[in-house]
Design a protein around this motif. Structure first.
Motif, PDB file in Angstrom:
ATOM      1  N   ASP A   1     -11.504 -11.666  13.851  1.00 32.31           N
ATOM      2  CA  ASP A   1     -10.434 -12.211  13.014  1.00 32.31           C
ATOM      3  C   ASP A   1     -10.913 -13.282  12.041  1.00 32.31           C
ATOM      4  OD1 ASP A   1     -11.032 -14.218  14.807  1.00 32.31           O
ATOM      5  OD2 ASP A   1      -8.938 -14.689  15.298  1.00 32.31           O
ATOM      6  N   LYS A   2     -12.210 -13.402  11.836  1.00 34.52           N
ATOM      7  CA  LYS A   2     -12.774 -14.485  11.012  1.00 34.52           C
ATOM      8  C   LYS A   2     -13.183 -14.027   9.607  1.00 34.52           C
ATOM      9  CE  LYS A   2     -12.713 -17.571  14.355  1.00 34.52           C
ATOM     10  NZ  LYS A   2     -12.118 -16.759  15.442  1.00 34.52           N
ATOM     11  N   VAL A   3     -12.599 -12.937   9.110  1.00 30.67           N
ATOM     12  CA  VAL A   3     -12.977 -12.395   7.803  1.00 30.67           C
ATOM     13  C   VAL A   3     -11.818 -12.546   6.816  1.00 30.67           C
ATOM     14  CG1 VAL A   3     -13.810 -10.380   6.537  1.00 30.67           C
ATOM     15  CG2 VAL A   3     -14.470 -10.706   8.942  1.00 30.67           C
ATOM     16  N   LEU A   4     -12.134 -13.057   5.630  1.00 35.09           N
ATOM     17  CA  LEU A   4     -11.208 -13.016   4.495  1.00 35.09           C
ATOM     18  C   LEU A   4     -11.707 -11.905   3.581  1.00 35.09           C
ATOM     19  CD1 LEU A   4      -8.949 -14.027   2.652  1.00 35.09           C
ATOM     20  CD2 LEU A   4     -10.560 -15.716   1.729  1.00 35.09           C
ATOM     21  N   SER A   5     -10.922 -10.836   3.437  1.00 36.40           N
ATOM     22  CA  SER A   5     -11.378  -9.686   2.658  1.00 36.40           C
ATOM     23  C   SER A   5     -10.439  -9.428   1.496  1.00 36.40           C
ATOM     24  CB  SER A   5     -11.474  -8.443   3.544  1.00 36.40           C
ATOM     25  OG  SER A   5     -10.208  -8.097   4.052  1.00 36.40           O
ATOM     26  N   MET A   6     -10.985  -8.814   0.442  1.00 33.40           N
ATOM     27  CA  MET A   6     -10.223  -8.517  -0.755  1.00 33.40           C
ATOM     28  C   MET A   6     -10.559  -7.130  -1.267  1.00 33.40           C
ATOM     29  SD  MET A   6     -10.820 -12.194  -2.479  1.00 33.40           S
ATOM     30  CE  MET A   6     -11.622 -12.882  -1.031  1.00 33.40           C
ATOM     31  N   ILE A   7      -9.541  -6.423  -1.735  1.00 34.27           N
ATOM     32  CA  ILE A   7      -9.731  -5.149  -2.426  1.00 34.27           C
ATOM     33  C   ILE A   7      -9.314  -5.353  -3.877  1.00 34.27           C
ATOM     34  CG2 ILE A   7      -8.973  -2.760  -2.648  1.00 34.27           C
ATOM     35  CD1 ILE A   7     -10.736  -3.091  -0.292  1.00 34.27           C
ATOM     36  N   LEU A   8     -10.272  -5.181  -4.780  1.00 31.38           N
ATOM     37  CA  LEU A   8     -10.004  -5.358  -6.205  1.00 31.38           C
ATOM     38  C   LEU A   8      -9.895  -3.999  -6.889  1.00 31.38           C
ATOM     39  CD1 LEU A   8     -12.445  -8.327  -7.022  1.00 31.38           C
ATOM     40  CD2 LEU A   8     -10.146  -8.386  -6.022  1.00 31.38           C
ATOM     41  N   THR A   9      -9.764  -4.028  -8.193  1.00 30.29           N
ATOM     42  CA  THR A   9      -9.548  -2.845  -9.025  1.00 30.29           C
ATOM     43  C   THR A   9     -10.474  -1.677  -8.675  1.00 30.29           C
ATOM     44  OG1 THR A   9      -9.667  -2.056 -11.319  1.00 30.29           O
ATOM     45  CG2 THR A   9     -11.044  -3.918 -10.756  1.00 30.29           C
ATOM     46  N   GLY A  10      -9.930  -0.476  -8.680  1.00 33.76           N
ATOM     47  CA  GLY A  10     -10.762   0.692  -8.389  1.00 33.76           C
ATOM     48  C   GLY A  10      -9.935   1.942  -8.169  1.00 33.76           C
ATOM     49  N   MET A  11     -10.569   3.069  -8.367  1.00 36.18           N
ATOM     50  CA  MET A  11      -9.927   4.379  -8.228  1.00 36.18           C
ATOM     51  C   MET A  11     -10.078   4.880  -6.794  1.00 36.18           C
ATOM     52  SD  MET A  11     -10.811   7.733 -10.536  1.00 36.18           S
ATOM     53  CE  MET A  11     -10.760   6.696 -12.004  1.00 36.18           C
ATOM     54  N   GLY A  12      -9.047   5.553  -6.293  1.00 38.95           N
ATOM     55  CA  GLY A  12      -9.141   6.148  -4.971  1.00 38.95           C
ATOM     56  C   GLY A  12      -8.554   5.256  -3.888  1.00 38.95           C
ATOM     57  N   THR A  13      -9.000   5.470  -2.662  1.00 43.07           N
ATOM     58  CA  THR A  13      -8.456   4.732  -1.510  1.00 43.07           C
ATOM     59  C   THR A  13      -9.538   4.083  -0.657  1.00 43.07           C
ATOM     60  OG1 THR A  13      -8.463   6.714  -0.103  1.00 43.07           O
ATOM     61  CG2 THR A  13      -6.449   6.263  -1.378  1.00 43.07           C
ATOM     62  N   ASP A  14     -10.773   4.073  -1.119  1.00 38.52           N
ATOM     63  CA  ASP A  14     -11.836   3.458  -0.321  1.00 38.52           C
ATOM     64  C   ASP A  14     -11.478   2.001  -0.045  1.00 38.52           C
ATOM     65  OD1 ASP A  14     -14.234   3.158   1.046  1.00 38.52           O
ATOM     66  OD2 ASP A  14     -15.362   2.622  -0.766  1.00 38.52           O
ATOM     67  N   GLY A  15     -11.672   1.576   1.184  1.00 42.45           N
ATOM     68  CA  GLY A  15     -11.343   0.216   1.602  1.00 42.45           C
ATOM     69  C   GLY A  15     -10.087   0.137   2.446  1.00 42.45           C
ATOM     70  N   ARG A  16      -9.208   1.132   2.328  1.00 41.65           N
ATOM     71  CA  ARG A  16      -7.954   1.076   3.095  1.00 41.65           C
ATOM     72  C   ARG A  16      -8.210   1.152   4.593  1.00 41.65           C
ATOM     73  NH1 ARG A  16      -3.813   5.693   1.788  1.00 41.65           N
ATOM     74  NH2 ARG A  16      -5.532   6.894   2.697  1.00 41.65           N
ATOM     75  N   ASN A  17      -9.032   2.102   5.022  1.00 40.64           N
ATOM     76  CA  ASN A  17      -9.279   2.243   6.456  1.00 40.64           C
ATOM     77  C   ASN A  17     -10.049   1.057   7.018  1.00 40.64           C
ATOM     78  OD1 ASN A  17      -7.962   4.722   6.466  1.00 40.64           O
ATOM     79  ND2 ASN A  17      -9.848   5.886   6.145  1.00 40.64           N
TER      80      ASN A  17
ATOM     81  N   LYS B   1      -0.850  -5.252 -12.346  1.00 41.42           N
ATOM     82  CA  LYS B   1      -0.927  -5.588 -13.764  1.00 41.42           C
ATOM     83  C   LYS B   1      -2.334  -5.946 -14.206  1.00 41.42           C
ATOM     84  CE  LYS B   1       1.277  -8.478 -17.280  1.00 41.42           C
ATOM     85  NZ  LYS B   1       2.274  -9.546 -17.537  1.00 41.42           N
ATOM     86  N   SER B   2      -3.105  -6.600 -13.357  1.00 41.52           N
ATOM     87  CA  SER B   2      -4.434  -7.066 -13.760  1.00 41.52           C
ATOM     88  C   SER B   2      -5.547  -6.084 -13.429  1.00 41.52           C
ATOM     89  CB  SER B   2      -4.734  -8.427 -13.125  1.00 41.52           C
ATOM     90  OG  SER B   2      -4.812  -8.333 -11.707  1.00 41.52           O
ATOM     91  N   CYS B   3      -5.234  -4.963 -12.768  1.00 40.24           N
ATOM     92  CA  CYS B   3      -6.253  -3.963 -12.424  1.00 40.24           C
ATOM     93  C   CYS B   3      -6.575  -3.070 -13.614  1.00 40.24           C
ATOM     94  CB  CYS B   3      -5.771  -3.074 -11.277  1.00 40.24           C
ATOM     95  SG  CYS B   3      -5.874  -3.813  -9.641  1.00 40.24           S
ATOM     96  N   VAL B   4      -7.840  -2.683 -13.742  1.00 37.62           N
ATOM     97  CA  VAL B   4      -8.194  -1.609 -14.664  1.00 37.62           C
ATOM     98  C   VAL B   4      -7.637  -0.292 -14.133  1.00 37.62           C
ATOM     99  CG1 VAL B   4     -10.105  -0.278 -15.634  1.00 37.62           C
ATOM    100  CG2 VAL B   4     -10.246  -2.771 -15.538  1.00 37.62           C
ATOM    101  N   VAL B   5      -7.826  -0.040 -12.847  1.00 38.02           N
ATOM    102  CA  VAL B   5      -7.231   1.118 -12.167  1.00 38.02           C
ATOM    103  C   VAL B   5      -6.622   0.628 -10.858  1.00 38.02           C
ATOM    104  CG1 VAL B   5      -7.628   3.367 -11.122  1.00 38.02           C
ATOM    105  CG2 VAL B   5      -8.887   2.735 -13.188  1.00 38.02           C
ATOM    106  N   TYR B   6      -5.331   0.819 -10.710  1.00 33.30           N
ATOM    107  CA  TYR B   6      -4.621   0.344  -9.523  1.00 33.30           C
ATOM    108  C   TYR B   6      -4.578   1.454  -8.474  1.00 33.30           C
ATOM    109  CZ  TYR B   6      -0.936  -2.015  -6.813  1.00 33.30           C
ATOM    110  OH  TYR B   6      -0.200  -2.630  -5.820  1.00 33.30           O
ATOM    111  N   GLY B   7      -5.760   1.778  -7.947  1.00 31.92           N
ATOM    112  CA  GLY B   7      -5.865   2.819  -6.942  1.00 31.92           C
ATOM    113  C   GLY B   7      -6.131   2.233  -5.569  1.00 31.92           C
ATOM    114  N   MET B   8      -7.292   1.628  -5.395  1.00 27.20           N
ATOM    115  CA  MET B   8      -7.668   1.056  -4.103  1.00 27.20           C
ATOM    116  C   MET B   8      -6.734  -0.076  -3.682  1.00 27.20           C
ATOM    117  SD  MET B   8     -11.862   1.362  -4.242  1.00 27.20           S
ATOM    118  CE  MET B   8     -11.984  -0.331  -4.768  1.00 27.20           C
ATOM    119  N   PRO B   9      -6.424  -1.029  -4.571  1.00 27.06           N
ATOM    120  CA  PRO B   9      -5.485  -2.087  -4.154  1.00 27.06           C
ATOM    121  C   PRO B   9      -4.102  -1.533  -3.797  1.00 27.06           C
ATOM    122  CG  PRO B   9      -6.677  -2.745  -6.126  1.00 27.06           C
ATOM    123  CD  PRO B   9      -6.963  -1.287  -5.917  1.00 27.06           C
TER     124      PRO B   9
END
Length: 382
Positions: A311-327, A345-353
């Motif tokens: 539980d000690k991780v701060l993680s972020m998913i930024l702009t990107g195509m697809g769903t990598d990072g969700r799992n 609004k600020s993503c180039v591609v609002y896929g992964m987020p």
């Protein structure tokens, strides 16, 4: 609605080849071609395409100069074609700094296992970035009265913000993360973190630069960076970030011991994992694997971080195509770690987020220009 495309390349054969691929997609239509950067600038103004496909090396005016001129006078989403060499990597990063949104290798066999897959990838990239045209022009119109460069504007806005600051869940039923408004005042959660992990893809190089350049040299924990990028690009990208940021940033190597104040960029074509032994955590680099769609893969690194840090991780998913990072983000959340997502609004591609947010995994959806501020607040650094 059909999206229009301008193709700029000094090779007549390549212009024809790309045009045929684009026109074979019913959503897309090539409305013009340019043989050099000067023609591309002129036709961007005349034809006003929804997206431009641009080569870097061209006579009369090179692609990087053309990108700068187009983004200054007629901002349009631009997809660059690049060679997969060290020099090609540096030139491509220059083009992204100049305002291009994304890039693809010019040799299609370098991006896919077969011709049909390569064609589909090109068509998908063009369609995705074409959707940013209206947003880009609105941002330029807002910025023009100030007569500031984009970089200076970003720095000043962040400075003002700091000064003012004192699928276990289904998409249908999951709670949405609360968007952040410009008036929001961030508050630290009080959680204690030992690692920051950031995953990104299309639009990621510029996004990572904006986030990392604000963080201090003595940042209290190590940072993992997973950017979808070819193997010949990641060393040049890490070197560039290291020269721009206060943090120490390097391309990760097998056996690296994680150190606070250092960001480790996953090498392209490989997978980055963590190895925990009697409390000491080091990086493990393994073969990317032929069956994996992404090399590096955010899911793999995030899942490994969940095992190593709980539980000690701060993680972020930024702009990107697809769903990598969700799992991988879901595994982190199950352990009690925190996940943020970049807002639409600020993503180039609002896929992964979007995949993370709509699955109810992220606790906050943040605009890109406030993510650094949010990190600093969370670590009590402002």
């Amino acid at each position: 609605m059909i999206m229009t495309v301008l193709v700029a390349d000094d090779s007549n054969f390549f212009r024809r080849r790309v045009s045929e691929i684009i026109n074979s997609d019913s959503r897309l239509k090539v409305i013009g071609c340019a043989a050099n950067g000067k023609e591309a600038v002129e036709k961007a103004t005349q034809l006003k395409p929804d997206v431009i496909i641009m080569d870097i090396e061209m006579p009369v005016m090179d692609g990087i100069t053309a990108v700068r001129k187009i983004m200054k006078f007629n901002p349009t989403p631009i997809l660059m074609f690049s060679s997969l060499t060290h020099d090609g990597a540096k030139a491509t990063l220059d083009a992204l700094d100049a305002g291009a949104l994304d890039f693809l290798p010019k040799r299609f066999e370098d991006i896919a296992r077969n011709r049909d897959e390569a064609i589909g990838l090109l068509q998908q990239r063009v369609s995705e970035i074409a959707r940013k045209k209206v947003w880009m022009r609105r941002q330029v119109l807002i910025a023009r009265p100030s007569q500031k460069t984009a970089a200076a504007s970003t720095r000043h806005s962040l400075t003002r913000a700091f000064a003012g600051s004192s699928d276990t869940a289904t998409i249908a039923s999951a709670p949405m993360a609360k968007p952040v408004t410009s008036a929001s005042q961030f508050k630290a959660s009080g959680k204690r973190y030992q690692l920051v992990a950031i995953g990104t893809s299309t639009g990621g190089p510029v996004a990572l630069q904006k986030v990392l350049c604000v963080l201090p040299v003595h940042f209290p924990v190590p940072i993992l960076l997973i950017q979808h990028m070819p193997s010949t690009f990641t060393a040049a990208f890490a070197q560039r970030l290291n020269g721009l940021c206060k943090l120490s940033i390097k391309e990760a190597q097998n056996g690296d011991a994680l150190q606070a104040g250092t960001a480790y960029l996953a090498p392209g074509g490989m997978q980055m994992m963590l190895n925990s032994h009697f409390g000491a955590v080091s990086i493990k680099i393994i073969d990317g694997g032929d069956c994996m769609n992404y090399k590096p893969c955010i899911d793999i690194t995030f899942g490994s971080a969940a095992n190593a840090y709980g539980d000690k991780v701060l993680s972020m998913i930024l702009t990107g195509m697809g769903t990598d990072g969700r799992n991988g983000a879901r595994l982190l959340k199950q352990e009690g770690s925190t996940i943020w997502a970049q807002d639409e609004k600020s993503c180039v591609v609002y896929g992964m987020p979007r995949a993370v947010s709509k699955a109810g995994i992220s606790s906050e959806d943040l605009p890109l220009d406030r993510i650094s501020e949010r990190i600093l607040v969370e670590f009590n650094l402002v």
